[in-house]
Motif scaffolding. Structure first.
Motif, short mmCIF file in Angstrom:
data_model
loop_
_atom_site.label_atom_id
_atom_site.label_comp_id
_atom_site.label_asym_id
_atom_site.label_seq_id
_atom_site.Cartn_x
_atom_site.Cartn_y
_atom_site.Cartn_z
N ALA A 1 7.06 -5.28 -15.53
CA ALA A 1 5.65 -4.95 -15.30
C ALA A 1 4.85 -6.11 -14.72
CB ALA A 1 5.01 -4.47 -16.58
N GLY A 2 5.27 -7.33 -14.96
CA GLY A 2 4.52 -8.48 -14.47
C GLY A 2 4.50 -8.64 -12.97
N ILE A 3 5.48 -8.07 -12.28
CA ILE A 3 5.53 -8.24 -10.82
C ILE A 3 5.44 -6.91 -10.07
CG2 ILE A 3 6.80 -10.40 -10.93
CD1 ILE A 3 9.35 -8.79 -10.29
N ARG A 4 5.23 -5.82 -10.80
CA ARG A 4 5.09 -4.51 -10.16
C ARG A 4 3.64 -4.04 -10.24
NH1 ARG A 4 9.25 -0.67 -12.66
NH2 ARG A 4 8.39 0.72 -11.09
N PRO A 5 3.21 -3.20 -9.31
CA PRO A 5 1.82 -2.73 -9.29
C PRO A 5 1.44 -1.93 -10.53
CG PRO A 5 2.90 -2.22 -7.22
CD PRO A 5 3.97 -2.69 -8.16
N HIS A 6 0.20 -2.12 -10.96
CA HIS A 6 -0.39 -1.37 -12.07
C HIS A 6 -1.41 -0.39 -11.47
CE1 HIS A 6 0.32 -4.59 -15.38
NE2 HIS A 6 1.26 -4.64 -14.47
N ASN A 7 -1.70 0.67 -12.20
CA ASN A 7 -2.74 1.61 -11.80
C ASN A 7 -4.00 1.35 -12.61
OD1 ASN A 7 -1.20 3.16 -9.93
ND2 ASN A 7 -0.17 4.11 -11.65
N GLN B 1 -8.10 2.62 -13.27
CA GLN B 1 -9.13 3.63 -13.09
C GLN B 1 -10.39 3.15 -13.79
OE1 GLN B 1 -7.05 6.96 -14.92
NE2 GLN B 1 -6.88 7.92 -12.90
N VAL B 2 -11.54 3.36 -13.12
CA VAL B 2 -12.83 2.97 -13.68
C VAL B 2 -13.68 4.22 -13.82
CG1 VAL B 2 -14.88 1.54 -13.37
CG2 VAL B 2 -12.67 0.72 -12.53
N PHE B 3 -14.17 4.43 -15.04
CA PHE B 3 -15.02 5.57 -15.34
C PHE B 3 -16.40 5.05 -15.74
CE2 PHE B 3 -10.71 6.80 -16.27
CZ PHE B 3 -10.61 8.10 -15.82
N VAL B 4 -17.45 5.71 -15.26
CA VAL B 4 -18.82 5.40 -15.67
C VAL B 4 -19.40 6.69 -16.24
CG1 VAL B 4 -21.12 4.69 -14.94
CG2 VAL B 4 -19.11 3.58 -13.96
N ASP B 5 -19.81 6.64 -17.49
CA ASP B 5 -20.33 7.80 -18.21
C ASP B 5 -19.36 8.99 -18.15
OD1 ASP B 5 -22.61 6.40 -18.94
OD2 ASP B 5 -23.69 7.01 -17.13
N GLY B 6 -18.06 8.70 -18.26
CA GLY B 6 -17.03 9.73 -18.29
C GLY B 6 -16.57 10.25 -16.94
N GLU B 7 -17.16 9.77 -15.87
CA GLU B 7 -16.81 10.24 -14.52
C GLU B 7 -16.02 9.16 -13.78
OE1 GLU B 7 -19.18 11.37 -10.45
OE2 GLU B 7 -20.10 11.92 -12.37
N LEU B 8 -14.90 9.54 -13.18
CA LEU B 8 -14.08 8.60 -12.42
C LEU B 8 -14.84 8.17 -11.17
CD1 LEU B 8 -11.31 7.21 -12.01
CD2 LEU B 8 -10.61 9.24 -10.73
N VAL B 9 -15.09 6.85 -11.06
CA VAL B 9 -15.85 6.34 -9.91
C VAL B 9 -15.01 5.46 -8.98
CG1 VAL B 9 -18.09 6.47 -11.04
CG2 VAL B 9 -16.74 4.38 -11.25
N ALA B 10 -13.87 4.95 -9.48
CA ALA B 10 -13.03 4.10 -8.65
C ALA B 10 -11.63 4.03 -9.22
CB ALA B 10 -13.61 2.69 -8.53
N GLY B 11 -10.69 3.73 -8.36
CA GLY B 11 -9.32 3.56 -8.78
C GLY B 11 -8.59 2.68 -7.79
N ALA B 12 -7.54 2.04 -8.24
CA ALA B 12 -6.76 1.18 -7.36
C ALA B 12 -5.37 0.99 -7.94
CB ALA B 12 -7.45 -0.17 -7.19
N ARG B 13 -4.48 0.55 -7.09
CA ARG B 13 -3.12 0.23 -7.49
C ARG B 13 -2.85 -1.18 -6.98
NH1 ARG B 13 1.68 2.75 -9.00
NH2 ARG B 13 3.54 1.87 -8.02
N GLY B 14 -2.44 -2.07 -7.87
CA GLY B 14 -2.20 -3.43 -7.46
C GLY B 14 -1.66 -4.26 -8.61
N VAL B 15 -1.32 -5.50 -8.30
CA VAL B 15 -0.75 -6.42 -9.30
C VAL B 15 -1.86 -7.16 -9.99
CG1 VAL B 15 0.74 -8.40 -9.62
CG2 VAL B 15 1.35 -6.64 -7.99
#
Length: 94
Positions: free
Chosen positions: A72-78, A80-94
């Motif tokens: 897991a230390g060298i592979r991408p993580h997922n 997700q950012v939620f504001v007031d229960g609504e998904l506002v952003a997401g990304a995949r990266g290390v």
């Protein structure tokens, strides 16, 4: 890695340092460590999913991180950012 999003009308960023694993929630008014690089739990955990919650200007910000099982230390993580229960952003990266 940086994820840009808004909390209401306020710009915000989620910053994660790839080298030490620290994660900050940054707004114009404050900067909060969600995962401090000097804490052992930042580097050693058996959980595949982690989450952090913080209140900013009356809004609940919830960050979810899902990591792969192997190397897991060298592979991408997922992320997700939620504001007031609504998904506002997401990304995949290390």
């Amino acid at each position: 890695m940086e994820i840009d999003f808004s909390i209401g009308s306020m710009p915000a960023k989620l910053r994660r340092g790839w080298l030490l694993g620290g994660m900050k929630l940054v707004t114009p008014g404050e900067s909060v460590w969600l995962q401090h690089p000097l804490q052992l739990s930042t580097h050693f955990s058996s959980h595949l999913d982690r989450s952090w919650q913080h209140t900013v200007a009356g809004h609940e910000v919830f960050v979810k991180n899902s990591r792969p099982l192997l190397v897991a230390g060298i592979r991408p993580h997922n992320y997700q950012v939620f504001v007031d229960g609504e998904l506002v952003a997401g990304a995949r990266g290390v």
